[in-house]
Design a protein around this motif. Structure first.
Motif, PDB file in Angstrom:
ATOM      1  N   ARG A  47       0.819  -1.215   0.000  1.00 36.39           N
ATOM      2  CA  ARG A  47       0.000   0.000   0.000  1.00 36.39           C
ATOM      3  C   ARG A  47       0.853   1.266   0.000  1.00 36.39           C
ATOM      4  NH1 ARG A  47      -3.342  -1.639   5.238  1.00 36.39           N
ATOM      5  NH2 ARG A  47      -1.241  -2.369   5.719  1.00 36.39           N
ATOM      6  N   ILE A  48       2.171   1.120   0.070  1.00 40.92           N
ATOM      7  CA  ILE A  48       3.066   2.272   0.187  1.00 40.92           C
ATOM      8  C   ILE A  48       3.756   2.529  -1.145  1.00 40.92           C
ATOM      9  CG2 ILE A  48       5.112   3.175   1.351  1.00 40.92           C
ATOM     10  CD1 ILE A  48       4.345   1.347   3.730  1.00 40.92           C
ATOM     11  N   GLU A  49       3.679   3.760  -1.603  1.00 37.95           N
ATOM     12  CA  GLU A  49       4.387   4.206  -2.803  1.00 37.95           C
ATOM     13  C   GLU A  49       5.400   5.260  -2.355  1.00 37.95           C
ATOM     14  OE1 GLU A  49       3.460   5.746  -7.293  1.00 37.95           O
ATOM     15  OE2 GLU A  49       1.844   5.752  -5.831  1.00 37.95           O
ATOM     16  N   ARG A  98      -1.722   0.419  10.571  1.00 31.07           N
ATOM     17  CA  ARG A  98      -2.270  -0.910  10.258  1.00 31.07           C
ATOM     18  C   ARG A  98      -1.216  -1.882   9.728  1.00 31.07           C
ATOM     19  NH1 ARG A  98      -6.475  -1.857   6.990  1.00 31.07           N
ATOM     20  NH2 ARG A  98      -6.285  -0.080   5.611  1.00 31.07           N
ATOM     21  N   CYS A  99      -0.023  -1.823  10.297  1.00 28.29           N
ATOM     22  CA  CYS A  99       1.084  -2.701   9.876  1.00 28.29           C
ATOM     23  C   CYS A  99       1.009  -4.029  10.623  1.00 28.29           C
ATOM     24  CB  CYS A  99       2.419  -2.021  10.167  1.00 28.29           C
ATOM     25  SG  CYS A  99       3.859  -2.988   9.651  1.00 28.29           S
ATOM     26  N   ASP A 131       4.413  -1.792  20.028  1.00 28.03           N
ATOM     27  CA  ASP A 131       4.797  -0.427  20.396  1.00 28.03           C
ATOM     28  C   ASP A 131       5.576   0.205  19.242  1.00 28.03           C
ATOM     29  OD1 ASP A 131       5.528   1.969  21.518  1.00 28.03           O
ATOM     30  OD2 ASP A 131       6.187   1.086  23.421  1.00 28.03           O
ATOM     31  N   GLN A 132       4.834   0.585  18.226  1.00 23.80           N
ATOM     32  CA  GLN A 132       5.428   1.121  17.001  1.00 23.80           C
ATOM     33  C   GLN A 132       6.234   2.394  17.281  1.00 23.80           C
ATOM     34  OE1 GLN A 132       2.546   2.134  13.918  1.00 23.80           O
ATOM     35  NE2 GLN A 132       3.731   0.920  12.486  1.00 23.80           N
ATOM     36  N   HIS A 133       5.758   3.221  18.186  1.00 26.28           N
ATOM     37  CA  HIS A 133       6.474   4.463  18.493  1.00 26.28           C
ATOM     38  C   HIS A 133       7.838   4.160  19.115  1.00 26.28           C
ATOM     39  CE1 HIS A 133       7.550   8.133  20.751  1.00 26.28           C
ATOM     40  NE2 HIS A 133       7.064   8.723  19.665  1.00 26.28           N
ATOM     41  N   ALA A 134       7.892   3.225  20.059  1.00 26.47           N
ATOM     42  CA  ALA A 134       9.168   2.866  20.694  1.00 26.47           C
ATOM     43  C   ALA A 134      10.142   2.297  19.673  1.00 26.47           C
ATOM     44  CB  ALA A 134       8.939   1.873  21.829  1.00 26.47           C
ATOM     45  N   VAL A 162      -1.847   4.682   5.838  1.00 26.94           N
ATOM     46  CA  VAL A 162      -2.192   3.980   4.598  1.00 26.94           C
ATOM     47  C   VAL A 162      -3.618   4.264   4.140  1.00 26.94           C
ATOM     48  CG1 VAL A 162      -0.518   2.120   4.939  1.00 26.94           C
ATOM     49  CG2 VAL A 162      -2.852   1.837   5.789  1.00 26.94           C
ATOM     50  N   ASP A 163      -4.432   4.843   4.994  1.00 27.28           N
ATOM     51  CA  ASP A 163      -5.812   5.132   4.615  1.00 27.28           C
ATOM     52  C   ASP A 163      -6.014   6.548   4.088  1.00 27.28           C
ATOM     53  OD1 ASP A 163      -6.950   2.544   5.244  1.00 27.28           O
ATOM     54  OD2 ASP A 163      -6.581   3.071   7.335  1.00 27.28           O
TER      55      ASP A 163
END
Length: 171
Positions: A47-49, A98-99, A131-134, A162-163
């Motif tokens: 979903r990432i360009e 949403r990973c 904990d995506q931020h950490a 992604v949204d």
């Protein structure tokens, strides 16, 4: 050691698309230097360009993709070489919303793979964490403090939605 036999038709559709791509290809002849001085480490998510999200195009940036957009050993080498040899002056570390790699710990990902395929992936270091931020703080610090990078490159931590397509600087 035997040489693998190419799948006769497993890639035919992609090769046909490549033939059409070649017909209009005008982006050859670049020297491999990141013309915009940018490298991005982001997730392998489809979903990432990466170039489009920051207004760049082919030849402008080095793009390194890893599960979760983590700074893996190979991504670190890519960043170091980008800075020392390929004109990189700024590095963006870009995980996203949403990973799957933020949906649990390594054991959770291994359990899902086992349930889906029966394969045991517990021998892999996946790097998953809710904990995506950490994780982002850790990865940005790794780059900012690395002896081959410190004082040579700007490093920023971002989150891509992604949204909505929004890129927000976090660090």
């Amino acid at each position: 050691m035997s040489t693998p036999t190419p799948a006769a038709d497993g890639f035919a559709d992609l090769l046909a698309h490549n033939a059409a791509y070649q017909a209009g290809f005008t982006d050859g002849g670049f020297d491999g230097i990141a013309r915009a001085g940018v490298a991005m480490v982001t997730c392998m998510d489809s979903r990432i360009e990466p170039l489009g999200m920051i207004g760049l195009r082919i030849g402008d940036a080095k793009i390194l993709r890893t599960p979760g957009g983590r700074i893996t050993p190979d991504a670190l080498v890519g960043c170091v070489l980008g800075v020392h040899l390929l004109g990189v002056e700024r590095i963006l570390v870009v995980p996203h919303t949403r990973c799957a790699m933020a949906s649990g710990e390594d054991a959770d990902i291994v359990d899902r793979a086992r349930a889906a395929t029966g394969e045991d992936l517990s021998d892999l270091s996946i790097g998953a964490s809710p904990d995506q931020h950490a994780r982002l703080v850790e990865d940005v610090a790794l780059l900012r403090e690395h002896p081959h990078l410190a004082g040579r490159v700007q490093v920023g931590g971002f989150l891509y939605d992604v949204d909505s397509g929004a890129l927000t600087q976090v660090l």
